[in-house]
Design an enzyme around this catalytic site. Sequence first.
Site, PDB file in Angstrom:
ATOM      1  N   GLU A  54       2.963  -6.279  -6.348  1.00  0.00           N
ATOM      2  CA  GLU A  54       2.956  -6.833  -5.259  1.00  0.00           C
ATOM      3  C   GLU A  54       2.010  -7.161  -4.720  1.00  0.00           C
ATOM      4  O   GLU A  54       0.861  -6.544  -4.438  1.00  0.00           O
ATOM      5  CB  GLU A  54       3.875  -5.215  -4.387  1.00  0.00           C
ATOM      6  CG  GLU A  54       4.122  -6.280  -3.338  1.00  0.00           C
ATOM      7  CD  GLU A  54       4.648  -4.958  -1.172  1.00  0.00           C
ATOM      8  OE1 GLU A  54       4.409  -4.367  -1.938  1.00  0.00           O
ATOM      9  OE2 GLU A  54       5.281  -5.002  -1.093  1.00  0.00           O
ATOM     10  N   ASP A 119     -10.231   4.148   1.582  1.00  0.00           N
ATOM     11  CA  ASP A 119     -10.441   4.072   2.942  1.00  0.00           C
ATOM     12  C   ASP A 119     -11.393   4.581   3.894  1.00  0.00           C
ATOM     13  O   ASP A 119     -10.735   5.491   4.600  1.00  0.00           O
ATOM     14  CB  ASP A 119      -9.217   3.119   4.004  1.00  0.00           C
ATOM     15  CG  ASP A 119      -9.406   1.991   4.866  1.00  0.00           C
ATOM     16  OD1 ASP A 119     -10.452   1.945   5.328  1.00  0.00           O
ATOM     17  OD2 ASP A 119      -8.482   1.839   5.956  1.00  0.00           O
ATOM     18  N   ASP A 121     -13.963   3.715   7.706  1.00  0.00           N
ATOM     19  CA  ASP A 121     -13.696   3.375   8.999  1.00  0.00           C
ATOM     20  C   ASP A 121     -14.938   4.007   9.887  1.00  0.00           C
ATOM     21  O   ASP A 121     -15.129   4.409  10.120  1.00  0.00           O
ATOM     22  CB  ASP A 121     -13.094   3.153   9.606  1.00  0.00           C
ATOM     23  CG  ASP A 121     -11.992   2.560   9.956  1.00  0.00           C
ATOM     24  OD1 ASP A 121     -11.065   1.214  10.373  1.00  0.00           O
ATOM     25  OD2 ASP A 121     -13.230   2.289  11.675  1.00  0.00           O
TER      26      ASP A 121
END
Lengths: 417, 531
Positions: A54, A119, A121
């Site tokens: 996808e 991830d 940040d």
Amino acid sequence: MTEEENGSPNEAAKPQPPSSSDMQYYYQFIYPFKQIFNWLNHSPKPGKDMINRELAMAFRSGAYKRYNSYRSVQEFKSQVVKANPDRFEIGAIYNKPPQERDSLLKSEMIPLEKELVFDIDMDDYDTFRTCCSGAQVCGKCWKFISLAMTIMNTALIEDFGFENFLWVFSGRRGAHCWVSDKRARALNNLQRSNIIDYMNVVKDRTANKRLALLRPYHPHIARSLEQLKPHFTAIILEEQDPWRDDAHAMQTLLPGLHDRNLIEALSRYWKAHPGRSSKEKWSDIDAIAAKELKISRKQEFINRLRECKEDLVISTLYPKLDVEVTKQTHHLLKAPFCIHPGTGNVCVPIDENFVPSKAPRLIDLQSEMELRNHDISKTSLQPFLDAFQRQINKLVKEELSNVKRDREEDDGQIVDF
Amino acid sequence: MCRIISTLGELHQSLNLINHSSRQIKMFRQNKKRISSRRHFSDDNSGSQFIMGQPGSEAERRLYDKIYESKLSFYELPPQGEITLDQFEIWAIDRLKVLLELESCVARNKTAKETETIVKPLLQKLLPFNTDSLEDKKKDYYSHFILRLCFCRTKDLRDKFLRAETLLFKLRFNMLTSQYQAKFVQSLDLPMLQFISEDEKMELSQELYQTISPQLQFQLNLTDEMQRRQYFQNERFIKLPFESVIDLVGSRQVFLKKGFAYLPQFQQLNLLSREFAQRLEEELLRTFQHLPHLNEDDRLIPILTHLSTGYTISDYQQYSHEFGSDAQEGEINSQNVYSKEISSNFPLCAKNLFSGLQQHHHLRYNGRQQLSFFLKGIGLNADDALKFWSEAFTARGGNMTQDKFNKEYRYNFRHNYGLEGSRISYRVWDCRTILSKPRPARGEFHGCPYRDWNVDKLTSELSSMKLTSTQVSSVLESCQKNEFTIACTKVFESTHGQTGMEVDDQTHIAHPNLYFERSRQWQKKHSNETE
Ligand code: SF4
Ligand SMILES: [Zn+2]
């Protein structure tokens, strides 16, 4: 927290949000579709890892189009050029090509595999970050991210035995990690969330939430602490110096000591001597503890204090990862080499030596292309493309030998049978 | 490869089991006397590796001796042999009782120790293991496979079965001596159960000790560092891919190195039960995928459905022998049923019916039936029952004459006692029967309050019964999950436990009369001891 001492808040070049014709140009002439295709496909020959993969496109308007999939590099490129999205994201490998989704029952689409992703940040360090604020980032605060990468790399290699992973600049102030080892791709949701739990030692970076780590530390935490310690002095105590601000120190440093008497003694002392640096305050803790407190069971108290300080090092510097991104196989994450829509930075593959000011910007690439006869290899993107290609080569080679080994094992089994 | 054969074998066997039993069911219909006649499984698999054997034959005995050599089984090969329809049903129901009790323990947050205390007697009675009896071994083996058929059809059922069976496995493993535990682990021949060498342990000793020290302290209660070091000295470690013990990875209870987890032996059960659950899950799915064949045989479906859905462990007839024995003849009469001494032992459904009866001097049909059977169950005899009902219906405030009562209701109540009509002495209603009736409409009081009352009403009732707010929310939680009898059992425990006097029997309550009996017993014991 004084600005003069910490220098200019933003060394990185000014943000240059790209226009949609800039994006069109980028997809048409620069974006490495073929490499991305091979990287996700784990082989130069189109296979299910890419055909059933996808991809989702995000548009300026806020529209978000999920369940795209492409059978070839050509289709991949032409569709993206045609749609011209702001950015696009990579999702799971399904049992069937996602583009056929409309003709299938929802329950027939099952996500099977995906890279294990993380991830990080800068947000999460804001409590202790004084050089910049908000969306800004500079070489000083980027050290938080570099250090996080170091910690993660060690755990991925030493603990989990992963070898093929790639860090990618998120375009502004964070980084994504893509683990492509076969074994990582095959992890189910339960396994992914256990891995993120293992990694996420710090759930909440505020000192009044006790870390609740058992002693002795688990070897992963003990090792991480040793890695973080030297940087704690350099980054926190010296460079960022967050606790020079007395109020801030009372709020985020003292509660971590978990001892009422000591906390009271220290706050009295700092009220009498305001504006002491973080480094001074850090050593004040031991000094005041030794002087002011007459504790009968001194050794035990000193041990406890040491443990509190260790917890503080962990809770200020240990990477905090986004749980949702990692937890589920079908979660989507921005593709490498996209352009950050706010800054115009290219989301390039990076290592621990990277600083955001080194990231090529689309606007610069465009002028470089014009100057250098439209030869990408002469632009500042090339070193990043080279690094990416090396990663792909390693991955594809590994994959081939896996396939071969599997086949041999199969053969062996047949003989056995 | 071996796995595939056994899978096919299982399919085949499952179907054999079905065909076999359905044939017997058919016979059952034609000729009740032939129920216990024995039938053979089809024999076309001879030579393959299924469990074989003539009943009672030496071969069969040897086979089961081998399977249960270390007392426990992973139920790998489907059974092949013959059992009677009686055995089919009784064995399945007995195992089901044990599993339901285990499930109830989980829902009531019992610790492993408490669960063991509660379930052990039941286990001994219904599903003995650790015995030499061939019959017991076969019972354990077959009942597991029969229930696989019943519980494979939906994800919920599969999960339920999986949870309970895994728990049963753990429980039994813990009941084994360490010698048999070791023997069992060996018999599994799991390639992943490789102990690391003494050298490797030495090399990693610091990391390994760091990892398990908190667990030794908090899970095994070794508070002293010396004790922990000592324990570590003797502990052995298993090295395996981290994926195999993933739930211990998130909580950092294993040391990881290069993709391998190092599992201390005391955490081994964790691993075994995981393996057990994983295999069972696969097998259940496989059984399910092949179940459609069953649809051809609609005679068996009702039995399987019956077993897997509504069945609860209540069998009051059986209980009443055990509990009702000291209920003295005539102890309860039409007057004292209203007394605090008696009525304080009522479950909520009975209380609800009483208050409805007192308000309206009447109850509609389902309410009359439910209460009438309940009273019969607590020992109100037929004469007293008639007296009770006629007084309740004709009491002041109501407008019914004795005459009208005699005409319209007398028959009904006598009938319930088997004194009229077909003269069957009806069974008292268990919770399942109660829950299967139409829900009460406005002005009706039958049913189960844990299902029928709204949260507010239930909360205020429970608070007035002196449940703490935590207890109340735990009860409500069960209601929400449609686990009404668990809610009811929780209420019983909350209202009968705090005095420090334990209730002997802590099993699940799924019968209003069991609630009453147990409460009454507790009350008597309590008053004896405080006097
Ligand atoms: S669970 Fe059974 S005994 Fe309890 S209130 Fe409901 S019907 Fe009555
Ligand atoms: Zn900065």
